[in-house]
Design a protein around this motif. Structure first.
Motif, PDB file in Angstrom:
ATOM      1  N   GLN A  10       4.218   5.665  -5.647  1.00 53.00           N
ATOM      2  CA  GLN A  10       4.049   5.763  -7.095  1.00 53.00           C
ATOM      3  C   GLN A  10       3.170   6.955  -7.461  1.00 53.00           C
ATOM      4  N   TYR A  11       2.087   7.147  -6.740  1.00 55.68           N
ATOM      5  CA  TYR A  11       1.208   8.289  -7.003  1.00 55.68           C
ATOM      6  C   TYR A  11       1.944   9.603  -6.759  1.00 55.68           C
ATOM      7  N   SER A  12       2.769   9.639  -5.741  1.00 54.39           N
ATOM      8  CA  SER A  12       3.531  10.848  -5.447  1.00 54.39           C
ATOM      9  C   SER A  12       4.535  11.155  -6.545  1.00 54.39           C
ATOM     10  N   VAL A  14       4.310  10.213  -9.723  1.00 53.97           N
ATOM     11  CA  VAL A  14       3.557  10.629 -10.902  1.00 53.97           C
ATOM     12  C   VAL A  14       3.088  12.082 -10.744  1.00 53.97           C
ATOM     13  N   ALA A  15       2.584  12.424  -9.571  1.00 55.92           N
ATOM     14  CA  ALA A  15       2.142  13.803  -9.326  1.00 55.92           C
ATOM     15  C   ALA A  15       3.313  14.772  -9.444  1.00 55.92           C
ATOM     16  N   ARG A  43       0.825  -1.202   0.000  1.00 56.05           N
ATOM     17  CA  ARG A  43       0.000   0.000   0.000  1.00 56.05           C
ATOM     18  C   ARG A  43       0.861   1.254   0.000  1.00 56.05           C
ATOM     19  N   ASN A  44       1.963   1.239   0.760  1.00 52.61           N
ATOM     20  CA  ASN A  44       2.848   2.390   0.801  1.00 52.61           C
ATOM     21  C   ASN A  44       3.550   2.596  -0.538  1.00 52.61           C
ATOM     22  N   LYS A  79       2.260   2.008  -3.459  1.00 53.77           N
ATOM     23  CA  LYS A  79       1.275   2.652  -4.329  1.00 53.77           C
ATOM     24  C   LYS A  79       1.229   4.151  -4.055  1.00 53.77           C
ATOM     25  N   LYS A  80       1.277   4.519  -2.779  1.00 50.92           N
ATOM     26  CA  LYS A  80       1.291   5.938  -2.426  1.00 50.92           C
ATOM     27  C   LYS A  80       2.532   6.611  -2.991  1.00 50.92           C
TER      28      LYS A  80
END
Length: 78
Positions: A8-10, A12-13, A2-3, A5-6
C-alpha cells in the motif's frame, strides 16, 4: 498483513510520484528547456530506483536458491 502494508505504501508513493511528474510537466509547459532538464533528471532517478529494487529482490530471493538470486541479479545489472 505486514507485506500488504508495504505494498500500500509503495502504491501511494508511486501515485504521488506520477502526479508530481504530471504537475511539473503542466507547470513547465511554457519552458521547454527546463521541462527537458527535469525529465532527464527524473528518468535517471527512476532508473536508479528500479535498479536498487532489483538488487533488493536478488538479496531477498537468496532463500529460494542461487539460480533465482542470480536471475534477479542479472536483471539488475542489465
Amino acid at each position: 498483513m505486514r507485506n500488504f502494508k508495504k505494498f500500500q505504501y509503495s502504491v501511494v508513493a508511486g501515485f504521488i510520484l506520477v502526479i508530481s511528474y504530471i504537475a511539473i510537466s503542466v507547470i513547465l509547459s511554457n519552458n521547454q528547456y527546463l521541462q527537458q532538464t527535469i525529465t532527464d533528471i527524473s528518468s535517471i532517478l527512476i532508473n536508479f530506483t528500479a535498479a536498487l529494487c532489483l538488487f533488493y529482490a536478488s538479496y531477498k530471493s537468496k532463500i529460494y536458491g542461487k539460480q533465482i538470486q542470480y536471475a534477479w541479479l542479472l536483471l539488475a545489472l542489465v
